[in-house]
Design an enzyme around this catalytic site. Structure first.
Site, PDB file in Angstrom:
ATOM      1  N   LYS A   1       2.387 -13.144  15.509  1.00 57.84           N
ATOM      2  CA  LYS A   1       3.574 -12.951  14.673  1.00 57.84           C
ATOM      3  C   LYS A   1       4.809 -13.135  15.538  1.00 57.84           C
ATOM      4  O   LYS A   1       4.990 -12.439  16.539  1.00 57.84           O
ATOM      5  CB  LYS A   1       3.566 -11.556  14.052  1.00 57.84           C
ATOM      6  CG  LYS A   1       4.804 -11.273  13.218  1.00 57.84           C
ATOM      7  CD  LYS A   1       4.726  -9.948  12.504  1.00 57.84           C
ATOM      8  CE  LYS A   1       6.004  -9.682  11.722  1.00 57.84           C
ATOM      9  NZ  LYS A   1       5.968  -8.401  11.020  1.00 57.84           N
TER      10      LYS A   1
ATOM     11  N   TYR B   1       4.522 -16.198  -1.559  1.00 56.61           N
ATOM     12  CA  TYR B   1       5.260 -15.741  -2.735  1.00 56.61           C
ATOM     13  C   TYR B   1       5.150 -16.756  -3.867  1.00 56.61           C
ATOM     14  O   TYR B   1       5.475 -16.462  -5.006  1.00 56.61           O
ATOM     15  CB  TYR B   1       6.728 -15.502  -2.366  1.00 56.61           C
ATOM     16  CG  TYR B   1       6.878 -14.521  -1.227  1.00 56.61           C
ATOM     17  CD1 TYR B   1       6.785 -13.150  -1.457  1.00 56.61           C
ATOM     18  CD2 TYR B   1       7.046 -14.961   0.086  1.00 56.61           C
ATOM     19  CE1 TYR B   1       6.876 -12.247  -0.408  1.00 56.61           C
ATOM     20  CE2 TYR B   1       7.147 -14.071   1.140  1.00 56.61           C
ATOM     21  CZ  TYR B   1       7.055 -12.712   0.889  1.00 56.61           C
ATOM     22  OH  TYR B   1       7.125 -11.830   1.922  1.00 56.61           O
TER      23      TYR B   1
ATOM     24  N   LYS C   1       2.070 -16.193  11.698  1.00 56.26           N
ATOM     25  CA  LYS C   1       3.244 -15.929  10.881  1.00 56.26           C
ATOM     26  C   LYS C   1       4.502 -16.184  11.673  1.00 56.26           C
ATOM     27  O   LYS C   1       4.596 -15.681  12.792  1.00 56.26           O
ATOM     28  CB  LYS C   1       3.192 -14.470  10.420  1.00 56.26           C
ATOM     29  CG  LYS C   1       4.378 -14.027   9.634  1.00 56.26           C
ATOM     30  CD  LYS C   1       4.297 -12.566   9.361  1.00 56.26           C
ATOM     31  CE  LYS C   1       5.565 -12.183   8.638  1.00 56.26           C
ATOM     32  NZ  LYS C   1       5.694 -10.762   8.511  1.00 56.26           N
TER      33      LYS C   1
ATOM     34  N   CYS D   1       9.589  -1.116  13.877  1.00 55.53           N
ATOM     35  CA  CYS D   1       8.172  -1.050  13.507  1.00 55.53           C
ATOM     36  C   CYS D   1       7.418   0.022  14.293  1.00 55.53           C
ATOM     37  O   CYS D   1       6.189   0.063  14.278  1.00 55.53           O
ATOM     38  CB  CYS D   1       7.515  -2.416  13.711  1.00 55.53           C
ATOM     39  SG  CYS D   1       8.349  -3.734  12.805  1.00 55.53           S
TER      40      CYS D   1
HETATM   41  C1  PBG Z   1       6.899  -5.915   8.571  1.00 55.68           C
HETATM   42  C2  PBG Z   1       6.798  -7.284   8.005  1.00 55.68           C
HETATM   43  C3  PBG Z   1       7.773  -8.306   7.990  1.00 55.68           C
HETATM   44  C4  PBG Z   1       7.210  -9.342   7.251  1.00 55.68           C
HETATM   45  C5  PBG Z   1       5.930  -8.945   6.883  1.00 55.68           C
HETATM   46  N1  PBG Z   1       5.692  -7.679   7.376  1.00 55.68           N
HETATM   47  C6  PBG Z   1       9.155  -8.365   8.469  1.00 55.68           C
HETATM   48  C7  PBG Z   1       9.497  -8.244   9.884  1.00 55.68           C
HETATM   49  O1  PBG Z   1       8.642  -8.223  10.778  1.00 55.68           O
HETATM   50  O2  PBG Z   1      10.690  -8.120  10.117  1.00 55.68           O
HETATM   51  C8  PBG Z   1       7.897 -10.638   6.909  1.00 55.68           C
HETATM   52  C9  PBG Z   1       7.437 -11.303   5.675  1.00 55.68           C
HETATM   53  C10 PBG Z   1       8.324 -12.386   5.161  1.00 55.68           C
HETATM   54  O3  PBG Z   1       9.366 -12.749   5.734  1.00 55.68           O
HETATM   55  O4  PBG Z   1       7.965 -12.915   4.106  1.00 55.68           O
HETATM   56  N2  PBG Z   1       6.897  -5.791   9.935  1.00 55.68           N
END
Ligand code: PBG
Length: 323
Positions: free
Chosen positions: A194, A312, A247, A129
């Protein structure tokens, strides 16, 4: 006590139950995550996420229009570019796949709230990222790229940006850049808490964003930590976040609750890919009733205190709730 108190009195009919219901889930609570890819007339189902697709902008529009017609007010866009490189150039290209999709969606559905995910991992060849040097993800040099990405989304017509990278200081950097470019009215929904979660597995297939080495534990949070989420949220608030997100959602309902009890801005929760796929897999095997489990999960996320749910399930849940 009993027999004076009989809680069952208020459970005797659906209409009575609905009158005393504490938590309501509505299509207007949903933000629908979608994956846009290059090309035309292209739709590929994501095998680990039945019912979710990588779509070219034309077919994406059909999908999103259906969601809109069901009362879902908003989408969050993820892009799968044709080419990836070390600095994720496609993420902030004027004609990038996300930028093109924003224009097309806003053109056809001007009132739709188009949110964009601001993160480099779908656009970098190493899948991290941020900028990588000597196998480390660099924080400060990444901020400038994230800010550019956010501005390019706003220029394309995005209504809101949502940084998901977990670099320190990114909300402030993005706020400053948006303001400097005349986008002072564009809100930031920060992925504030997150976690480094295995529940993102199916998403990484969908977004083709699996890190090519190591993992995301040096920037995403340790699942064992709840108090730390308050620290992250506090910093994002100071930096100018308008909405904070937790999240994943299901394994972090306690985190949603403590944040809801402490902040006065909207709280969002991301019902992530793995949470979605588990329901789909269980239903397919006949182990559980997918529709009921889905609505119960969404209700639990609202009950924990989330105002908004990225899910989703948005379309199918909206269709059921509208009945
Ligand atoms: C990007 C991102 C991710 C998700 C949302 N934005 C993946 C990650 O951090 O690896 C995950 C969303 C999901 O699992 O539905 N950084």
């Amino acid at each position: 006590m009993f027999p004076v108190h009989r809680p069952r009195r208020l459970r005797s009919s659906e209409i009575l139950r609905s009158m005393v219901r504490e938590t309501v889930v509505a299509p207007s609570d949903f933000i629908y995550p979608v994956f846009v890819t290059y090309g035309q007339n292209t739709r590929r189902e994501i095998s680990s996420m039945p019912g979710c697709y990588q779509e070219s902008p034309d077919l994406l529009l059909q999908n999103v229009r259906e969601a809109w017609n069901l009362g879902v007010p908003s989408v969050i866009l993820f892009g799968i570019p044709e080419h990836k490189d070390p600095s994720g150039t496609g993420a902030y290209a004027k004609d990038g796949v996300v930028q093109a999709a924003i224009r097309q969606l806003k053109d056809a559905l001007p009132d739709l709230v188009v949110i964009t995910d601001v993160c480099l991992c779908e656009f970098t060849d190493h899948g991290h990222c941020g900028i990588v040097k000597d196998n480390r993800v660099l924080n400060d040099p990444t901020l400038e790229l994230l800010a550019r990405m956010a501005v390019s989304h706003a220029e394309a017509g995005a209504d809101m940006v949502a940084p998901s990278d977990m670099m320190d200081g990114r909300v402030g950097a993005i706020r400053k850049a948006l303001d400097a470019h005349g986008f002072g009215q564009i809100p930031i929904m920060s992925y504030a808490a997150k976690y480094a979660s295995a529940f993102y597995g199916p998403f990484r297939e969908a977004a083709e964003s699996t890190p090519q080495f190591g993992d995301r534990k040096t920037y995403q949070m340790d699942p064992a930590n709840a108090r730390e989420s308050l620290h992250e949220v506090g910093l994002d608030l100071e930096e100018g976040a308008d909405i904070v997100m937790v999240k994943p959602a299901l394994s972090y309902l306690d985190v949603i609750r403590i944040i809801r009890d402490r902040v006065h801005i909207p709280v969002a929760a991301y019902n992530v890919s793995g949470e979605y796929s588990m329901v789909k897999a269980g239903a397919k095997l006949g182990y559980l009733d997918g529709d009921r489990v889905m609505l119960e999960i969404l209700t639990s996320i609202r009950r924990a205190g989330a105002d908004l749910i990225l899910t989703y399930h948005a379309k199918e849940a909206a269709a059921l709730l509208n009945r």
